[in-house]
Write an enzyme that holds these catalytic residues in place. Structure first.
Site, PDB file in Angstrom:
ATOM      1  N   ASP A  47      30.819  29.851   1.842  1.00 51.98           N
ATOM      2  CA  ASP A  47      29.548  29.813   1.109  1.00 51.98           C
ATOM      3  C   ASP A  47      28.455  29.171   1.964  1.00 51.98           C
ATOM      4  O   ASP A  47      27.290  29.119   1.556  1.00 51.98           O
ATOM      5  CB  ASP A  47      29.710  29.125  -0.257  1.00 51.98           C
ATOM      6  CG  ASP A  47      30.150  27.678  -0.145  1.00 51.98           C
ATOM      7  OD1 ASP A  47      30.388  27.202   0.984  1.00 51.98           O
ATOM      8  OD2 ASP A  47      30.260  27.010  -1.194  1.00 51.98           O
ATOM      9  N   SER A  48      28.811  28.725   3.176  1.00 52.60           N
ATOM     10  CA  SER A  48      27.800  28.284   4.150  1.00 52.60           C
ATOM     11  C   SER A  48      26.844  29.440   4.457  1.00 52.60           C
ATOM     12  O   SER A  48      25.776  29.225   5.019  1.00 52.60           O
ATOM     13  CB  SER A  48      28.472  27.782   5.430  1.00 52.60           C
ATOM     14  OG  SER A  48      29.440  28.707   5.888  1.00 52.60           O
ATOM     15  N   ASP A  86      35.304  32.388  -0.086  1.00 49.56           N
ATOM     16  CA  ASP A  86      34.967  31.055  -0.588  1.00 49.56           C
ATOM     17  C   ASP A  86      34.395  31.161  -1.996  1.00 49.56           C
ATOM     18  O   ASP A  86      33.380  31.833  -2.211  1.00 49.56           O
ATOM     19  CB  ASP A  86      33.890  30.461   0.347  1.00 49.56           C
ATOM     20  CG  ASP A  86      33.979  28.960   0.464  1.00 49.56           C
ATOM     21  OD1 ASP A  86      34.870  28.360  -0.157  1.00 49.56           O
ATOM     22  OD2 ASP A  86      33.161  28.400   1.210  1.00 49.56           O
ATOM     23  N   LYS A 116      39.182  30.278  -1.419  1.00 47.61           N
ATOM     24  CA  LYS A 116      39.130  28.846  -1.093  1.00 47.61           C
ATOM     25  C   LYS A 116      38.317  28.139  -2.176  1.00 47.61           C
ATOM     26  O   LYS A 116      37.307  28.666  -2.621  1.00 47.61           O
ATOM     27  CB  LYS A 116      38.486  28.627   0.273  1.00 47.61           C
ATOM     28  CG  LYS A 116      38.346  27.143   0.645  1.00 47.61           C
ATOM     29  CD  LYS A 116      37.967  26.942   2.093  1.00 47.61           C
ATOM     30  CE  LYS A 116      36.491  27.041   2.361  1.00 47.61           C
ATOM     31  NZ  LYS A 116      35.659  26.075   1.621  1.00 47.61           N
ATOM     32  N   GLU A 118      36.860  24.078  -3.450  1.00 52.10           N
ATOM     33  CA  GLU A 118      36.622  22.689  -3.054  1.00 52.10           C
ATOM     34  C   GLU A 118      37.041  21.747  -4.182  1.00 52.10           C
ATOM     35  O   GLU A 118      36.745  22.023  -5.350  1.00 52.10           O
ATOM     36  CB  GLU A 118      35.128  22.472  -2.759  1.00 52.10           C
ATOM     37  CG  GLU A 118      34.629  23.248  -1.555  1.00 52.10           C
ATOM     38  CD  GLU A 118      33.155  22.960  -1.252  1.00 52.10           C
ATOM     39  OE1 GLU A 118      32.566  22.050  -1.874  1.00 52.10           O
ATOM     40  OE2 GLU A 118      32.607  23.643  -0.368  1.00 52.10           O
ATOM     41  N   GLU A 185      37.534  18.390   5.783  1.00 49.81           N
ATOM     42  CA  GLU A 185      36.210  18.373   6.417  1.00 49.81           C
ATOM     43  C   GLU A 185      35.675  16.949   6.533  1.00 49.81           C
ATOM     44  O   GLU A 185      35.657  16.197   5.552  1.00 49.81           O
ATOM     45  CB  GLU A 185      35.229  19.245   5.610  1.00 49.81           C
ATOM     46  CG  GLU A 185      33.824  19.212   6.210  1.00 49.81           C
ATOM     47  CD  GLU A 185      32.890  20.308   5.702  1.00 49.81           C
ATOM     48  OE1 GLU A 185      33.316  21.178   4.925  1.00 49.81           O
ATOM     49  OE2 GLU A 185      31.709  20.271   6.115  1.00 49.81           O
TER      50      GLU A 185
HETATM   51  O1  KIV Z   1      31.568  27.472   3.782  1.00 51.00           O
HETATM   52  C1  KIV Z   1      32.088  27.151   4.852  1.00 51.00           C
HETATM   53  O2  KIV Z   1      31.709  27.605   5.937  1.00 51.00           O
HETATM   54  C2  KIV Z   1      33.174  26.184   4.807  1.00 51.00           C
HETATM   55  C3  KIV Z   1      33.675  25.643   6.100  1.00 51.00           C
HETATM   56  C4  KIV Z   1      32.760  24.593   6.584  1.00 51.00           C
HETATM   57  C5  KIV Z   1      35.072  25.162   6.007  1.00 51.00           C
HETATM   58  O3  KIV Z   1      33.623  25.844   3.762  1.00 51.00           O
END
Ligand code: KIV
Length: 284
Positions: A47-48, A86, A116, A118, A185
Site C-alpha cells: 500500500d506504499s 497488501d 499481507k 499489519e 519493519e
Molecule cells: O507497503 C509496503 O511497501 C510495505 C513494505 C514497506 C513492507 O508494507
C-alpha cells in the site's frame, strides 16, 4: 529459461535451509516484468503505492479498489515471483467477515498468491479467519505505517525491553494464528534476529538488520525514484530518478532544436508517392 513459480513451500524451505529470501515491491505491469526477470522471490504490491504512485501523504488513504487495480497489473506482468497483495487500512480492521471477503478479492479478482496485514495480537482472530478461508497471510509488525498516527510518527519500534518483548509476543501470536511469514519493519537488529530465531515461519526485514530470513525494499526507494521520505534503512542501488530527469531534459532540448525526430524515427515516402500526394493536395 523461464524459472518455476515460487510457492509458499519454497518460502518455508528457504527458512529451513537458511537461504535468504528476496522481496521487492512493484505496482505496475512493466515494473513487475523487470522485477520478475531479476529473479526476486516475492513481489509485494504494497500500500506504499499510495505514496509513490498516487501522491498521497501516507498509506491510510489507499482504497481496496486502488489496491485491486494495481495488483491486477502486477499479476499480468509476473510469471514466477510469489505475489503478495497488501490489505489497505480499514479493509480488515472493522469486521472479520469483511476482512475475509476483502482478502478473497486479492486472490479471486487480482491474481495474488496471498495477502499481507499489519498488526499484532489484536488481529490474530482476523488472521485465523482469513487462513481458514484458504488464503495465506503474511503478517507485518514493528513500524506499521497504517497506524503511524497512533505510533506518533515513522519511528523505530521495539527499542525498550518491554516493547521488544511485546513484539515477540505479537510475532508468536501471528505465527500461531497461521501466518506463513512476517514482515519486521524498523526494529533494532538484535530484536529482529532474536524474533527470527524464535519463529518457524520466515521473517522479512525492512530496517530490521541482516538477521531476518529475508529482506524487502520499496522499488521506488532502491532505484532513487522517490525522495520525499528517505529512511535510514533504504539503500539506493541506482539513481534511476536522476537518469530519467536527464533523459527527459535531453528529449525536450532535442525537440526544441528540431533534432528529434531524426530521419531514422520518421516514416519516409518514395519520390513517386510524394509526387502523387502533392498532386492530390494541389487539386483540392
Ligand atoms: O507497503 C509496503 O511497501 C510495505 C513494505 C514497506 C513492507 O508494507
Amino acid at each position: 529459461m523461464s524459472r518455476k513459480k515460487v510457492t509458499i513451500l519454497d518460502i518455508q524451505k528457504r527458512k529451513q535451509n537458511n537461504i535468504p529470501i528476496t522481496m521487492l515491491t512493484a505496482y505496475d505491469f512493466t515494473a513487475a516484468i523487470l522485477v520478475d526477470q531479476a529473479d526476486i522471490d516475492i513481489i509485494l504490491v504494497g500500500d506504499s503505492l499510495g505514496m509513490v504512485m498516487l501522491g498521497y501523504s501516507g498509506t491510510t488513504q489507499v482504497t481496496m479498489d486502488e489496491m485491486i487495480h494495481h495488483c491486477k497489473a502486477v499479476a499480468r506482468g509476473t510469471t514466477a515471483a510469489f505475489l503478495v497483495g497488501d490489505m489497505p487500512f480499514m479493509s480488515y480492521q472493522a469486521d472479520v467477515a469483511e476482512a475475509v471477503r476483502n482478502a478473497g478479492r486479492f486472490l479471486k479478482e487480482a491474481g495474488m498468491d496471498c495477502v499481507k496485514v499489519e498488526g499484532g495480537r489484536e488481529i490474530a482472530d482476523t488472521v485465523r479467519a482469513i487462513v481458514r478461508a484458504g488464503i495465506p497471510v503474511m503478517g507485518h509488525i514493528g513500524l506499521t505505517p497504517q497506524t503511524v498516527s497512533q505510533l506518533g510518527g515513522y519511528r523505530i519500534q521495539g527499542k525498550t525491553a518491554a516493547s521488544a518483548q511485546a513484539l515477540l509476543q505479537d510475532a508468536l501470536a501471528l505465527q500461531e494464528a497461521g501466518c506463513f511469514s512476517l514482515v519486521l519493519e524498523a526494529v533494532p537488529a538484535p530484536v529482529a534476529t532474536y524474533i527470527s530465531q524464535q519463529l518457524t515461519i520466515a521473517t522479512i526485514g525492512i530496517g530490521a538488520g541482516v538477521g531476518c530470513d529475508g529482506q524487502v525494499l520499496v522499488y521506488h526507494d532502491m532505484l532513487g525514484l522517490y525522495d520525499r521520505l528517505q529512511p535510514r534503512f533504504v539503500k539506493e542501488y541506482g539513481p534511476i530518478g536522476e537518469k530519467i530527469v536527464t533523459a527527459v531534459q535531453t528529449y525536450a532540448d532535442e525537440v526544441r532544436r528540431r533534432e528529434f525526430p531524426a530521419e531514422e524515427h520518421t516514416y519516409p515516402m518514395n519520390e513517386a508517392e510524394e509526387v502523387a500526394f502533392l498532386a492530390a493536395v494541389a487539386g483540392r
